[in-house]
Design a protein around this motif. Structure first.
Motif, PDB file in Angstrom:
ATOM      1  N   ALA A  16      -5.165   9.685  -0.313  1.00  0.00           N
ATOM      2  CA  ALA A  16      -5.500   8.466  -1.064  1.00  0.00           C
ATOM      3  C   ALA A  16      -4.564   7.349  -0.644  1.00  0.00           C
ATOM      4  O   ALA A  16      -3.354   7.540  -0.542  1.00  0.00           O
ATOM      5  CB  ALA A  16      -5.372   8.716  -2.567  1.00  0.00           C
ATOM      6  N   THR A  17      -5.132   6.181  -0.394  1.00  0.00           N
ATOM      7  CA  THR A  17      -4.349   4.973  -0.094  1.00  0.00           C
ATOM      8  C   THR A  17      -4.636   3.977  -1.203  1.00  0.00           C
ATOM      9  O   THR A  17      -5.792   3.621  -1.452  1.00  0.00           O
ATOM     10  CB  THR A  17      -4.740   4.386   1.267  1.00  0.00           C
ATOM     11  OG1 THR A  17      -4.533   5.366   2.278  1.00  0.00           O
ATOM     12  CG2 THR A  17      -3.892   3.165   1.576  1.00  0.00           C
TER      13      THR A  17
ATOM     14  N   SER B 277      -8.675  -7.232   1.905  1.00  0.00           N
ATOM     15  CA  SER B 277      -7.773  -7.563   3.019  1.00  0.00           C
ATOM     16  C   SER B 277      -6.874  -6.402   3.400  1.00  0.00           C
ATOM     17  O   SER B 277      -6.591  -6.177   4.578  1.00  0.00           O
ATOM     18  CB  SER B 277      -6.914  -8.778   2.652  1.00  0.00           C
ATOM     19  OG  SER B 277      -7.716  -9.902   2.402  1.00  0.00           O
ATOM     20  N   LEU B 278      -6.373  -5.655   2.414  1.00  0.00           N
ATOM     21  CA  LEU B 278      -5.403  -4.590   2.683  1.00  0.00           C
ATOM     22  C   LEU B 278      -6.051  -3.218   2.831  1.00  0.00           C
ATOM     23  O   LEU B 278      -5.343  -2.218   2.954  1.00  0.00           O
ATOM     24  CB  LEU B 278      -4.356  -4.543   1.564  1.00  0.00           C
ATOM     25  CG  LEU B 278      -3.513  -5.802   1.373  1.00  0.00           C
ATOM     26  CD1 LEU B 278      -2.503  -5.596   0.258  1.00  0.00           C
ATOM     27  CD2 LEU B 278      -2.798  -6.185   2.662  1.00  0.00           C
ATOM     28  N   MET B 279      -7.378  -3.159   2.832  1.00  0.00           N
ATOM     29  CA  MET B 279      -8.047  -1.866   2.849  1.00  0.00           C
ATOM     30  C   MET B 279      -8.222  -1.325   4.273  1.00  0.00           C
ATOM     31  O   MET B 279      -8.512  -2.065   5.203  1.00  0.00           O
ATOM     32  CB  MET B 279      -9.417  -1.971   2.175  1.00  0.00           C
ATOM     33  CG  MET B 279      -9.337  -2.046   0.663  1.00  0.00           C
ATOM     34  SD  MET B 279     -10.990  -2.053  -0.089  1.00  0.00           S
ATOM     35  CE  MET B 279     -11.723  -0.590   0.641  1.00  0.00           C
ATOM     36  N   VAL B 280      -8.070  -0.017   4.401  1.00  0.00           N
ATOM     37  CA  VAL B 280      -8.320   0.672   5.657  1.00  0.00           C
ATOM     38  C   VAL B 280      -9.824   0.860   5.872  1.00  0.00           C
ATOM     39  O   VAL B 280     -10.328   0.763   6.992  1.00  0.00           O
ATOM     40  CB  VAL B 280      -7.612   2.041   5.680  1.00  0.00           C
ATOM     41  CG1 VAL B 280      -7.959   2.812   6.941  1.00  0.00           C
ATOM     42  CG2 VAL B 280      -6.112   1.871   5.560  1.00  0.00           C
TER      43      VAL B 280
ATOM     44  N   LEU C  94     -10.187   6.904  -0.573  1.00  0.00           N
ATOM     45  CA  LEU C  94     -10.104   8.357  -0.401  1.00  0.00           C
ATOM     46  C   LEU C  94     -10.611   8.749   0.986  1.00  0.00           C
ATOM     47  O   LEU C  94     -11.666   8.288   1.428  1.00  0.00           O
ATOM     48  CB  LEU C  94     -10.936   9.074  -1.470  1.00  0.00           C
ATOM     49  CG  LEU C  94     -10.558   8.816  -2.926  1.00  0.00           C
ATOM     50  CD1 LEU C  94     -11.519   9.536  -3.852  1.00  0.00           C
ATOM     51  CD2 LEU C  94      -9.124   9.245  -3.203  1.00  0.00           C
ATOM     52  N   GLU C  95      -9.854   9.625   1.662  1.00  0.00           N
ATOM     53  CA  GLU C  95     -10.245  10.152   2.969  1.00  0.00           C
ATOM     54  C   GLU C  95      -9.921  11.641   3.014  1.00  0.00           C
ATOM     55  O   GLU C  95      -9.019  12.109   2.320  1.00  0.00           O
ATOM     56  CB  GLU C  95      -9.494   9.439   4.097  1.00  0.00           C
ATOM     57  CG  GLU C  95      -9.777   7.962   4.203  1.00  0.00           C
ATOM     58  CD  GLU C  95      -8.916   7.329   5.286  1.00  0.00           C
ATOM     59  OE1 GLU C  95      -9.320   7.382   6.463  1.00  0.00           O
ATOM     60  OE2 GLU C  95      -7.835   6.794   4.954  1.00  0.00           O
TER      61      GLU C  95
ATOM     62  N   THR D 227       0.839  -1.195   0.000  1.00  0.00           N
ATOM     63  CA  THR D 227       0.000   0.000   0.000  1.00  0.00           C
ATOM     64  C   THR D 227       0.874   1.245   0.000  1.00  0.00           C
ATOM     65  O   THR D 227       2.009   1.225   0.467  1.00  0.00           O
ATOM     66  CB  THR D 227      -0.921   0.028   1.230  1.00  0.00           C
ATOM     67  OG1 THR D 227      -0.116   0.037   2.412  1.00  0.00           O
ATOM     68  CG2 THR D 227      -1.846  -1.173   1.245  1.00  0.00           C
ATOM     69  N   HIS D 228       0.320   2.317  -0.529  1.00  0.00           N
ATOM     70  CA  HIS D 228       1.053   3.576  -0.602  1.00  0.00           C
ATOM     71  C   HIS D 228       0.036   4.704  -0.445  1.00  0.00           C
ATOM     72  O   HIS D 228      -1.050   4.660  -1.045  1.00  0.00           O
ATOM     73  CB  HIS D 228       1.783   3.691  -1.940  1.00  0.00           C
ATOM     74  CG  HIS D 228       2.634   4.917  -2.054  1.00  0.00           C
ATOM     75  ND1 HIS D 228       3.628   5.206  -1.145  1.00  0.00           N
ATOM     76  CD2 HIS D 228       2.644   5.930  -2.953  1.00  0.00           C
ATOM     77  CE1 HIS D 228       4.212   6.340  -1.492  1.00  0.00           C
ATOM     78  NE2 HIS D 228       3.628   6.795  -2.582  1.00  0.00           N
TER      79      HIS D 228
END
Length: 768
Positions: free
Chosen positions: A109-110, A247-250, A122-123, A94-95
């Motif tokens: 953005a992640t 799985s890798l999402m915030v 997006l946050e 992730t970045h």
């Protein structure tokens, strides 16, 4: 748990998740996100939008369906596309970076690449001022973590610092046990919220698939358990035809079971940070808040970073503690190995009472089988029970096994839990034909759980099962039996080391003994040659140092003499500047001669000195009259013990230390106290003065060659060799030297030398 054992997600027709099936819940594909952010899923090659979250109009002011199939470049600035394109080669990573829309708004953005699509979360960003505060708080947290002395202190500091950084009401360090249950080992909390410190929680509270996700994604946020979820549009990813792997999402929405669990606990928002060691989930930093709390990216990144640092420091402290533990066992370990490997019948050697093979591992019983012979010592299972245990070990654990709850793995072991609730076993042959087994009895324990560990299932009025995770977290005290004292990692390592040593020698013990003797002889011969060569080089070095000193002293002496002659003979004929030059030459010549003498002294210390019985009282009487005492000096010297040392080097050591005390005195009458006492095989000596003192952070620096704490213009400065000589003298005698001091309060120089009665010394005592 593999994916084929998981249920289909509820949004694709799967069953409702309740207490009876939550262990099979597919929490990585919920098909929805939390509402404080938005989601875009892009095709890799075209960078076109193929899937969005239903709340995307709040971010782009366009209907969700109207964005599907549109290229991202129609929505964001060209500079925002660049980092996204770089992500196309970083599968599984992730970045986070800012993304600016064409209409001017900027979001955090992640992004990560998964299953052939680019996932973009997006946050709303934080202000620069908040980011600066986070940076300072993270720096402070790292400083505090670095100063922690042990594992529990480190965990307590981590909990406190994460709470300071995030503002959560309660922050816990939660450690997993081998059976998947966990314990709160440290906690920082608001006074109005319940404490769970010391409480255990069952494995079902964090089921296996959740623990697996904690290894993939080190951070998990639930911002608001009452906020609901935002579904994806469409539900299935058009590129893969399958549910989107989150799985890798915030922003991944939280399991309904876990949401209810948090509500039952009185928690509205939670944050978990994984503590991972050697690819294994050691534990979590678990944060709880009683109201909704959105944690921005910068804070989450800091928490994740602190989690990684905590994992490394925990591992370092664990390894250091294991090393210290094994160091205590090293001598006895070698005695046992030597006895076994030097005997034609190793099993018989184990019977020797002085070896105490049982007590070596803090066990109550021991069983061994080598070369067809079996020996049992202390309290062990009966022969039929032992054979049943060995059969189970052959089937399930072919090389080694250790536990403090044997009956949890082998129910039949309940019958002999008074002898073997704890087992530490090593297979020497590989199939338990030859083995080492240590046993520990049960020690009944009282365990405090965070609620009843049994998960209740409640039924509704219509007979259906309700979604009811544990509703009570009141302390639940349980008496636990069939549990022994846990095996220390150092004990497991010692057993493995002993097994490995026996494996190497089992088949060829007699031949190995002969080869070992030959190797020792060759090593002895080589050591003799090396010692002779080292002695020759030391003599050459000493001769060189002597010649260099002598050859340098003469021209320096002449130069000093002539500068004095010029200064006195032509006094009155030279102007003040010329006289100043001559005086400066004389001072520097004096410093150079002193430096040459100090270097010669240091070179003499490098040789191994002859050691004798040295009476420190006599040494003190000899050197005291030679020291340049000020008129107001008072020295208190207690009755000193004898040491096994080189008298000349001890004289040099004391002269240097007392010389420093005189040189670096304060503007008050000089007071010095010289004490010494024998502690076992070592003599502890301390010289305390009331001089100008030294900051503790410089306590190691002063022993470095040519290291001066004063400037070169300071009248008190020396050559920076005196304490380096002291350190060399003490280390040549096998001891340690250290300094304790405080600026303006004086300095204490402490050191250890071997006692006279010592013939085979233990390791020197460390700095205290």
């Amino acid at each position: 748990m593999s994916d084929e054992h998981l249920l289909a997600p509820a949004h694709l027709g799967g069953p409702a998740i309740d207490a009876s099936n939550c262990a099979r819940e597919p929490i990585h594909i919920p098909g929805s996100i939390q509402p404080h952010g938005a989601l875009l899923v892009l095709s890799v090659h075209e960078m076109c939008i193929v899937q969005v979250s239903a709340n995307i109009p709040e971010f782009f002011e366009r209907p969700a369906e109207s964005l599907l199939g549109q290229p991202l470049e129609l929505l964001v600035t060209p500079t925002s596309l660049s980092p996204l394109k770089k992500m196309l080669t970083l599968e599984g990573r992730t970045h986070t970076f800012p993304v600016t829309l064409l209409k001017g708004l900027t979001y955090d953005a992640t992004a990560h690449l998964a299953q052939g699509v680019l996932v973009l979360e997006l946050e709303r960003p934080n202000s620069p001022e908040v980011a600066a505060d986070i940076y300072r708080a993270t720096q402070q947290a790292l400083t505090e973590l670095d100063s922690s002395r042990d594992v529990l202190g480190l965990c307590a500091t981590a909990a406190s610092q994460v709470r300071e950084l995030t503002g959560f009401d309660r922050v816990m360090i939660y450690r997993f046990a081998e059976d998947g249950s966990g314990e709160v080992v440290a906690e920082a909390r608001h006074s109005d919220i319940a404490s769970y410190l010391g409480h255990r929680f069952p494995e079902s509270d964090i089921p296996r698939q959740a623990r697996a996700l904690y290894l993939k994604n080190l951070l998990r946020l639930t911002a608001d358990v009452n906020a609901g979820v935002i579904p994806l549009v469409p539900l299935l990813n058009p590129v893969t035809g399958a549910p989107l792997d989150m799985s890798l999402m915030v922003l991944r929405s939280t399991s309904p079971m876990h949401v209810q669990y948090l509500k039952n606990m009185g928690v509205t928002s939670s944050l978990s940070v994984s503590i991972v060691q050697d690819g294994r989930l050691w534990g979590l930093i678990a944060c709880h808040h009683t109201t909704a709390r959105v944690i921005p990216h910068q804070v989450r990144a800091s928490c994740e970073f602190l989690g990684r640092v905590l994992a490394m420091q925990l591992a370092a402290k664990r390894d250091a503690e294991t090393y210290r533990f094994r160091e205590k066992l090293k001598h006895r370990h070698q005695q046992i190995l030597n006895a076994m490997m030097s005997s034609r019948l190793p099993v018989e050697a184990i019977r020797r009472p002085d070896l105490d093979v049982v007590g070596f591992m803090r066990a109550s019983g021991f069983a061994v089988r080598l070369a067809g012979q079996v020996v049992t010592l202390g309290e062990t299972p009966a022969e039929p029970e032992l054979q049943h245990l060995l059969g189970w070990l052959r089937e399930h654990h072919p090389s080694s096994f250790h536990t403090n709850t044997l009956s949890a793995f082998l129910p039949a072991a309940t019958a002999y839990s008074d002898k073997a609730s704890g087992v530490l076993g090593m297979s020497v042959s590989g199939h338990w034909e030859e083995y080492l087994l240590w046993f520990r009895p049960e020690i009944p324990q009282t365990v405090t759980w965070g609620g009843n560990p049994a998960k209740p299932v409640q039924s509704g009025e219509d007979g259906t099962v309700d979604l009811t995770p544990r509703a009570s977290f009141e302390a639940y005290v349980q008496q636990v039996r069939h549990t022994a004292l846990p095996w220390h990692p150092g004990e497991v390592a010692e057993a493995e080391s002993m097994r490995d040593a026996l494996v190497e020698t089992t088949s060829v013990r007699l031949t190995a003994l002969q080869e070992h003797h030959q190797q020792l002889q060759r090593a002895h011969d080589a050591l003799g040659r090396s010692n002779a060569e080292l002695q020759r080089r030391n003599e050459e070095l000493a001769q060189f140092a002597y010649v260099a000193s002598h050859d340098l002293q003469e021209p320096l002496r002449i130069l000093g003499t002539y500068s004095d002659i010029l200064l006195h003979r032509y006094q009155g004929q030279l102007d003040e500047r010329a006289q100043g030059y001559l005086r400066h030459i004389g001072e520097q010549v004096f410093r150079a001669r002193q430096l040459v003498r100090d270097v010669l002294t240091l070179s003499n210390v490098t040789a191994q000195p002859p050691l004798t019985d040295v009476d420190l009282n006599r040494v003190w009487e000899d050197i005291s009259p030679t020291l340049p005492w000020p008129a107001d000096a008072q020295v208190e010297c207690a009755d000193l013990p004898h040491v096994h040392a080189n008298v000349a080097q001890v004289q040099q050591l004391l002269t240097n230390v007392f010389g420093n005390a005189i040189k670096f005195r304060a503007d008050r009458p000089l007071r010095i106290r010289f004490t010494g006492e024998q502690r076992g095989e070592w003599v502890h000596l301390a010289i305390r003065d009331n001089g100008i003192g030294i900051a503790q952070e410089h306590a190691e620096q002063v022993f470095v060659m040519f290291q001066r704490l004063q400037s070169r213009t300071d009248q008190l400065t020396g050559n920076g060799i005196g304490l380096a000589v002291c350190k060399k003298v003490v280390e040549r005698h096998g001891g340690n030297i250290w300094i304790d001091g405080q600026v303006g309060e004086g300095t204490t120089v402490s050191f250890t030398l071997p006692a006279v009665s010592t013939k085979t010394r233990s390791s020197p005592p460390v700095m205290t």
